[in-house]
Design a protein around this motif. Structure first.
Motif, PDB file in Angstrom:
ATOM      1  N   ASP A  90       0.808  -1.256   0.118  1.00 40.43           N
ATOM      2  CA  ASP A  90       0.132   0.152  -0.338  1.00 40.43           C
ATOM      3  C   ASP A  90       1.192   1.059  -0.075  1.00 40.43           C
ATOM      4  O   ASP A  90       0.431   2.216  -0.749  1.00 40.43           O
ATOM      5  N   VAL A  91       1.905   1.316   0.786  1.00 41.31           N
ATOM      6  CA  VAL A  91       2.772   2.208   0.952  1.00 41.31           C
ATOM      7  C   VAL A  91       2.993   2.571  -0.398  1.00 41.31           C
ATOM      8  O   VAL A  91       3.339   4.592  -1.273  1.00 41.31           O
ATOM      9  N   VAL A  92       3.819   1.017  -1.183  1.00 36.63           N
ATOM     10  CA  VAL A  92       4.355   1.851  -2.706  1.00 36.63           C
ATOM     11  C   VAL A  92       4.075   2.265  -3.345  1.00 36.63           C
ATOM     12  O   VAL A  92       3.971   3.581  -4.586  1.00 36.63           O
ATOM     13  N   LEU A  93       2.660   1.598  -3.729  1.00 42.90           N
ATOM     14  CA  LEU A  93       1.235   1.956  -4.664  1.00 42.90           C
ATOM     15  C   LEU A  93       1.053   3.730  -3.936  1.00 42.90           C
ATOM     16  O   LEU A  93       1.009   4.232  -5.275  1.00 42.90           O
ATOM     17  N   ASP A  94       1.103   3.885  -2.967  1.00 41.81           N
ATOM     18  CA  ASP A  94       0.759   5.146  -2.753  1.00 41.81           C
ATOM     19  C   ASP A  94       1.996   6.099  -2.884  1.00 41.81           C
ATOM     20  O   ASP A  94       1.224   7.149  -3.693  1.00 41.81           O
ATOM     21  N   GLU A  95       2.757   5.882  -2.823  1.00 39.47           N
ATOM     22  CA  GLU A  95       4.127   6.563  -3.249  1.00 39.47           C
ATOM     23  C   GLU A  95       4.546   7.079  -4.867  1.00 39.47           C
ATOM     24  O   GLU A  95       4.436   7.551  -5.555  1.00 39.47           O
ATOM     25  N   ALA A  96       3.854   5.664  -5.436  1.00 37.10           N
ATOM     26  CA  ALA A  96       4.048   5.889  -7.099  1.00 37.10           C
ATOM     27  C   ALA A  96       2.593   6.362  -7.628  1.00 37.10           C
ATOM     28  O   ALA A  96       2.739   7.705  -8.638  1.00 37.10           O
ATOM     29  N   VAL A  98       1.056   9.362  -5.744  1.00 39.08           N
ATOM     30  CA  VAL A  98       2.068  10.380  -5.165  1.00 39.08           C
ATOM     31  C   VAL A  98       3.772  11.053  -6.921  1.00 39.08           C
ATOM     32  O   VAL A  98       2.994  12.263  -7.373  1.00 39.08           O
ATOM     33  N   ARG A  99       4.405   9.926  -7.368  1.00 36.20           N
ATOM     34  CA  ARG A  99       4.933  10.733  -7.826  1.00 36.20           C
ATOM     35  C   ARG A  99       4.619  10.249  -9.495  1.00 36.20           C
ATOM     36  O   ARG A  99       5.148  11.040  -9.920  1.00 36.20           O
ATOM     37  N   ALA A 100       3.219  10.028  -9.696  1.00 36.87           N
ATOM     38  CA  ALA A 100       2.514   9.619 -11.608  1.00 36.87           C
ATOM     39  C   ALA A 100       1.930  10.734 -11.728  1.00 36.87           C
ATOM     40  O   ALA A 100       2.344  12.039 -12.050  1.00 36.87           O
ATOM     41  N   ARG A 101       1.421  11.605  -9.986  1.00 33.24           N
ATOM     42  CA  ARG A 101       0.696  12.924  -9.985  1.00 33.24           C
ATOM     43  C   ARG A 101       2.217  13.890 -10.162  1.00 33.24           C
ATOM     44  O   ARG A 101       1.864  14.843 -10.974  1.00 33.24           O
ATOM     45  N   GLU A 102       2.614  13.665  -9.645  1.00 34.72           N
ATOM     46  CA  GLU A 102       3.897  14.629  -9.955  1.00 34.72           C
ATOM     47  C   GLU A 102       4.178  14.690 -11.348  1.00 34.72           C
ATOM     48  O   GLU A 102       4.582  15.883 -11.749  1.00 34.72           O
ATOM     49  N   MET A 103       4.556  13.276 -11.739  1.00 39.11           N
ATOM     50  CA  MET A 103       4.779  13.346 -13.230  1.00 39.11           C
ATOM     51  C   MET A 103       4.030  14.851 -14.269  1.00 39.11           C
ATOM     52  O   MET A 103       4.717  14.216 -15.020  1.00 39.11           O
ATOM     53  N   THR A 104       2.633  13.607 -13.619  1.00 32.64           N
ATOM     54  CA  THR A 104       1.825  14.379 -15.035  1.00 32.64           C
ATOM     55  C   THR A 104       1.665  15.810 -14.388  1.00 32.64           C
ATOM     56  O   THR A 104       1.480  16.035 -15.328  1.00 32.64           O
TER      57      THR A 104
END
Length: 157
Positions: A90-96, A98-104
């Protein structure tokens, strides 16, 4: 009353005048005593075997308890590992995410920046074309004036 084999060996039956024959009675008592000794030994051996088996049973019961406790501990550890792995996932998925939102967001900002740069360059191109056109038209006018001055005004018509 229980008699031990040794007690049977030392039994003395009273004698009577017309009683049993002593040799036959002694032989019978000897056989009884030997048979009873065999039974007595077998009984002692069986008691020893029962004690040994009860000891084995007690050890097996202890082992059973230990194995059950180990199994319960292993199940708990497996459940904890599954739970921990789920939490980590869940933590890894949440981080991913967040990172996807940042990249977007970064990609969107870059797209906006590139779009603004394209608009600026197009505007610059339009301005340069207009300036170049004005320059060329001015140069043509000056050329026409210079040519007219050399040739004279009456030849230009």
């Amino acid at each position: 009353m229980t008699l031990a084999p040794v007690e049977i060996r030392h039994v003395q039956l009273p004698r009577r005048a017309l009683g049993y024959r002593r040799g036959a009675v002694d032989a019978l008592l000897g056989e009884i005593q030997e048979s009873f000794e065999d039974v007595w030994r077998d009984r002692a051996d069986l008691r020893d075997e029962v004690e040994r088996l009860e000891g084995d049973l007690a050890r097996y019961k202890e082992l059973d308890v230990l194995l059950r406790n180990s199994l319960v501990s292993a199940e708990r550890a497996a459940d904890e590992l599954r739970s921990q792995a789920g939490k980590e996932a869940d933590v890894v998925l949440d981080e991913a995410r967040v990172r996807a939102r940042e990249m977007t967001a970064n990609a969107e900002a870059e797209r906006e920046r590139v779009g603004a740069e394209v608009r600026r360059l197009r505007s610059l191109e339009t301005d340069l074309k207009a300036d170049y056109k004005a320059f060329l038209l001015g140069a043509l006018d000056r050329l026409d004036v210079a040519t007219a001055e050399r040739v004279g005004p009456e030849t230009l018509v």
